[in-house]
Write a protein that holds these residues in place. Sequence first.
Motif, PDB file in Angstrom:
ATOM      1  N   GLY A 146     -32.287  22.427   5.893  1.00  0.00           N
ATOM      2  CA  GLY A 146     -31.941  21.384   3.692  1.00  0.00           C
ATOM      3  C   GLY A 146     -33.065  20.422   3.753  1.00  0.00           C
ATOM      4  O   GLY A 146     -33.544  20.488   4.664  1.00  0.00           O
ATOM      5  N   PHE A 147     -33.460  19.914   2.604  1.00  0.00           N
ATOM      6  CA  PHE A 147     -33.583  18.866   2.447  1.00  0.00           C
ATOM      7  C   PHE A 147     -33.073  17.507   1.948  1.00  0.00           C
ATOM      8  O   PHE A 147     -32.200  18.017   1.722  1.00  0.00           O
ATOM      9  CB  PHE A 147     -35.442  18.431   1.852  1.00  0.00           C
ATOM     10  CG  PHE A 147     -35.960  20.021   2.014  1.00  0.00           C
ATOM     11  CD1 PHE A 147     -36.998  19.752   2.923  1.00  0.00           C
ATOM     12  CD2 PHE A 147     -35.535  21.562   1.455  1.00  0.00           C
ATOM     13  CE1 PHE A 147     -38.280  20.422   3.417  1.00  0.00           C
ATOM     14  CE2 PHE A 147     -36.331  22.169   2.245  1.00  0.00           C
ATOM     15  CZ  PHE A 147     -37.674  21.828   2.562  1.00  0.00           C
ATOM     16  N   THR A 148     -33.121  16.452   2.076  1.00  0.00           N
ATOM     17  CA  THR A 148     -32.460  15.201   2.020  1.00  0.00           C
ATOM     18  C   THR A 148     -33.413  13.998   1.630  1.00  0.00           C
ATOM     19  O   THR A 148     -34.351  14.351   1.939  1.00  0.00           O
ATOM     20  CB  THR A 148     -32.016  15.228   2.774  1.00  0.00           C
ATOM     21  OG1 THR A 148     -30.635  13.653   2.642  1.00  0.00           O
ATOM     22  CG2 THR A 148     -32.567  14.107   4.083  1.00  0.00           C
ATOM     23  N   VAL A 149     -33.145  12.790   0.888  1.00  0.00           N
ATOM     24  CA  VAL A 149     -33.765  11.988   1.039  1.00  0.00           C
ATOM     25  C   VAL A 149     -33.514  10.810   1.717  1.00  0.00           C
ATOM     26  O   VAL A 149     -32.334  10.425   2.410  1.00  0.00           O
ATOM     27  CB  VAL A 149     -33.716  11.228  -1.427  1.00  0.00           C
ATOM     28  CG1 VAL A 149     -34.561   9.638  -0.821  1.00  0.00           C
ATOM     29  CG2 VAL A 149     -34.336  12.565  -2.055  1.00  0.00           C
ATOM     30  N   VAL A 150     -34.373  10.599   2.634  1.00  0.00           N
ATOM     31  CA  VAL A 150     -34.489   9.257   3.899  1.00  0.00           C
ATOM     32  C   VAL A 150     -34.593   7.856   2.618  1.00  0.00           C
ATOM     33  O   VAL A 150     -35.416   7.333   2.566  1.00  0.00           O
ATOM     34  CB  VAL A 150     -35.290   9.695   5.350  1.00  0.00           C
ATOM     35  CG1 VAL A 150     -35.171   8.319   5.284  1.00  0.00           C
ATOM     36  CG2 VAL A 150     -34.666  11.578   5.253  1.00  0.00           C
ATOM     37  N   LEU A 151     -33.512   7.254   3.062  1.00  0.00           N
ATOM     38  CA  LEU A 151     -32.871   5.946   2.857  1.00  0.00           C
ATOM     39  C   LEU A 151     -33.878   5.090   4.018  1.00  0.00           C
ATOM     40  O   LEU A 151     -34.185   3.436   3.324  1.00  0.00           O
ATOM     41  CB  LEU A 151     -31.792   5.781   2.067  1.00  0.00           C
ATOM     42  CG  LEU A 151     -31.119   6.282   1.180  1.00  0.00           C
ATOM     43  CD1 LEU A 151     -29.977   6.419   0.756  1.00  0.00           C
ATOM     44  CD2 LEU A 151     -32.522   6.885  -0.065  1.00  0.00           C
ATOM     45  N   ALA A 152     -33.722   5.172   4.615  1.00  0.00           N
ATOM     46  CA  ALA A 152     -33.620   4.417   6.252  1.00  0.00           C
ATOM     47  C   ALA A 152     -33.404   5.036   7.781  1.00  0.00           C
ATOM     48  O   ALA A 152     -32.396   5.873   7.509  1.00  0.00           O
ATOM     49  CB  ALA A 152     -33.166   2.364   5.779  1.00  0.00           C
ATOM     50  N   SER A 153     -34.286   4.651   8.393  1.00  0.00           N
ATOM     51  CA  SER A 153     -33.887   4.894   9.932  1.00  0.00           C
ATOM     52  C   SER A 153     -34.241   3.685  10.763  1.00  0.00           C
ATOM     53  O   SER A 153     -34.685   2.471  10.614  1.00  0.00           O
ATOM     54  CB  SER A 153     -35.352   5.995  10.189  1.00  0.00           C
ATOM     55  OG  SER A 153     -35.705   7.084   9.084  1.00  0.00           O
ATOM     56  N   LEU A 154     -32.816   3.910  11.377  1.00  0.00           N
ATOM     57  CA  LEU A 154     -32.661   3.052  12.034  1.00  0.00           C
ATOM     58  C   LEU A 154     -32.374   2.622  13.496  1.00  0.00           C
ATOM     59  O   LEU A 154     -32.001   4.049  14.207  1.00  0.00           O
ATOM     60  CB  LEU A 154     -31.052   1.900  12.007  1.00  0.00           C
ATOM     61  CG  LEU A 154     -31.579   1.407   9.882  1.00  0.00           C
ATOM     62  CD1 LEU A 154     -29.935   0.713  10.375  1.00  0.00           C
ATOM     63  CD2 LEU A 154     -32.238   0.609  10.016  1.00  0.00           C
ATOM     64  N   PRO A 155     -33.048   2.492  14.444  1.00  0.00           N
ATOM     65  CA  PRO A 155     -33.144   2.317  15.639  1.00  0.00           C
ATOM     66  C   PRO A 155     -31.585   2.799  16.566  1.00  0.00           C
ATOM     67  O   PRO A 155     -30.564   2.107  16.309  1.00  0.00           O
ATOM     68  CB  PRO A 155     -34.215   1.380  16.579  1.00  0.00           C
ATOM     69  CG  PRO A 155     -34.988   0.762  15.677  1.00  0.00           C
ATOM     70  CD  PRO A 155     -33.724   1.228  14.297  1.00  0.00           C
ATOM     71  N   GLN A 156     -31.029   3.402  17.075  1.00  0.00           N
ATOM     72  CA  GLN A 156     -29.414   3.709  18.023  1.00  0.00           C
ATOM     73  C   GLN A 156     -29.515   2.869  18.655  1.00  0.00           C
ATOM     74  O   GLN A 156     -28.500   2.796  18.932  1.00  0.00           O
ATOM     75  CB  GLN A 156     -29.660   5.782  18.952  1.00  0.00           C
ATOM     76  CG  GLN A 156     -29.582   6.430  17.619  1.00  0.00           C
ATOM     77  CD  GLN A 156     -30.211   7.569  17.871  1.00  0.00           C
ATOM     78  OE1 GLN A 156     -30.077   7.532  19.689  1.00  0.00           O
ATOM     79  NE2 GLN A 156     -29.373   8.588  17.350  1.00  0.00           N
ATOM     80  N   ASP A 157     -30.321   2.393  19.136  1.00  0.00           N
ATOM     81  CA  ASP A 157     -30.372   0.880  20.518  1.00  0.00           C
ATOM     82  C   ASP A 157     -29.670   0.208  19.764  1.00  0.00           C
ATOM     83  O   ASP A 157     -28.598  -1.203  20.130  1.00  0.00           O
ATOM     84  CB  ASP A 157     -31.274   1.031  21.686  1.00  0.00           C
ATOM     85  CG  ASP A 157     -32.446   0.029  20.388  1.00  0.00           C
ATOM     86  OD1 ASP A 157     -32.280   0.188  19.027  1.00  0.00           O
ATOM     87  OD2 ASP A 157     -33.308  -0.037  21.339  1.00  0.00           O
ATOM     88  N   GLY A 158     -29.246   0.208  18.354  1.00  0.00           N
ATOM     89  CA  GLY A 158     -28.599  -1.203  17.694  1.00  0.00           C
ATOM     90  C   GLY A 158     -27.087  -0.768  17.193  1.00  0.00           C
ATOM     91  O   GLY A 158     -26.806  -1.028  16.120  1.00  0.00           O
ATOM     92  N   GLY A 159     -27.004   0.469  17.488  1.00  0.00           N
ATOM     93  CA  GLY A 159     -25.353   1.280  17.089  1.00  0.00           C
ATOM     94  C   GLY A 159     -25.322   1.846  15.682  1.00  0.00           C
ATOM     95  O   GLY A 159     -26.727   2.350  15.049  1.00  0.00           O
ATOM     96  N   ARG A 160     -24.541   2.737  15.787  1.00  0.00           N
ATOM     97  CA  ARG A 160     -23.834   3.489  14.560  1.00  0.00           C
ATOM     98  C   ARG A 160     -23.730   2.618  13.738  1.00  0.00           C
ATOM     99  O   ARG A 160     -24.001   2.859  12.637  1.00  0.00           O
ATOM    100  CB  ARG A 160     -23.404   4.069  14.520  1.00  0.00           C
ATOM    101  CG  ARG A 160     -23.043   5.458  13.811  1.00  0.00           C
ATOM    102  CD  ARG A 160     -22.208   6.278  14.327  1.00  0.00           C
ATOM    103  NE  ARG A 160     -21.968   7.265  12.780  1.00  0.00           N
ATOM    104  CZ  ARG A 160     -22.576   8.269  12.864  1.00  0.00           C
ATOM    105  NH1 ARG A 160     -23.673   9.014  13.515  1.00  0.00           N
ATOM    106  NH2 ARG A 160     -22.854   9.361  11.450  1.00  0.00           N
ATOM    107  N   GLU A 161     -22.830   1.419  13.441  1.00  0.00           N
ATOM    108  CA  GLU A 161     -22.721   0.566  12.555  1.00  0.00           C
ATOM    109  C   GLU A 161     -23.444   0.431  11.704  1.00  0.00           C
ATOM    110  O   GLU A 161     -22.921   0.104  10.259  1.00  0.00           O
ATOM    111  CB  GLU A 161     -21.462  -1.317  13.375  1.00  0.00           C
ATOM    112  CG  GLU A 161     -20.695  -1.366  12.029  1.00  0.00           C
ATOM    113  CD  GLU A 161     -19.878  -0.501  11.068  1.00  0.00           C
ATOM    114  OE1 GLU A 161     -19.824  -0.463   9.897  1.00  0.00           O
ATOM    115  OE2 GLU A 161     -19.601   0.514  11.812  1.00  0.00           O
TER     116      GLU A 161
END
Length: 176
Positions: free
Chosen positions: A93-108
Amino acid sequence: GDWAWPVLAALVVAVLVTAAVIALGAGRESAGPAAATVTMPLGSSVATETTEVPAEPVPTLAAPPEDEPLPTVTGPPDAGAARMVEWPAGRDGFTVVLASLPQDGGREPAMQRARDAGQAGLREVGVLDSDEYSSLHPGYYVVFSGVFSTRPRAEASVQAARDGGYGDAYVSPVAR
């Protein structure tokens, strides 16, 4: 010697034919496959070879039925807490992306952004691991708002995200 004039004439013919093919190709506005034409002088005759180049397919996302239930909601049951959703399994489907954060910073940090978005009043907020979706650039945790079957429905929610403090919000396809 005597051979130079026929070779020069064949070269001029080849250049003129190539220029004509290029001019005709530039004016062509067909949605069908493109054709590449190559001409070469062989003795006193010209051989022509045409190769079909298929048009690139346009990817489509399967739209689920509109009466499909909303995504699974997780989190504390009290009304004051921000609630998170998970992307429905097996659904494109589709979504609204609010932010994309690099995985090396962790999921939290991504989870905290999603909780903040929920507190700001955005609906169906969650986090995607971009490595699990072919339509997303790998290596990021994607904070999203909404699960939509069509791009226009997702685009209708972008302004709410921007009004909620996510000025760079945009629509993205989500497909496995």
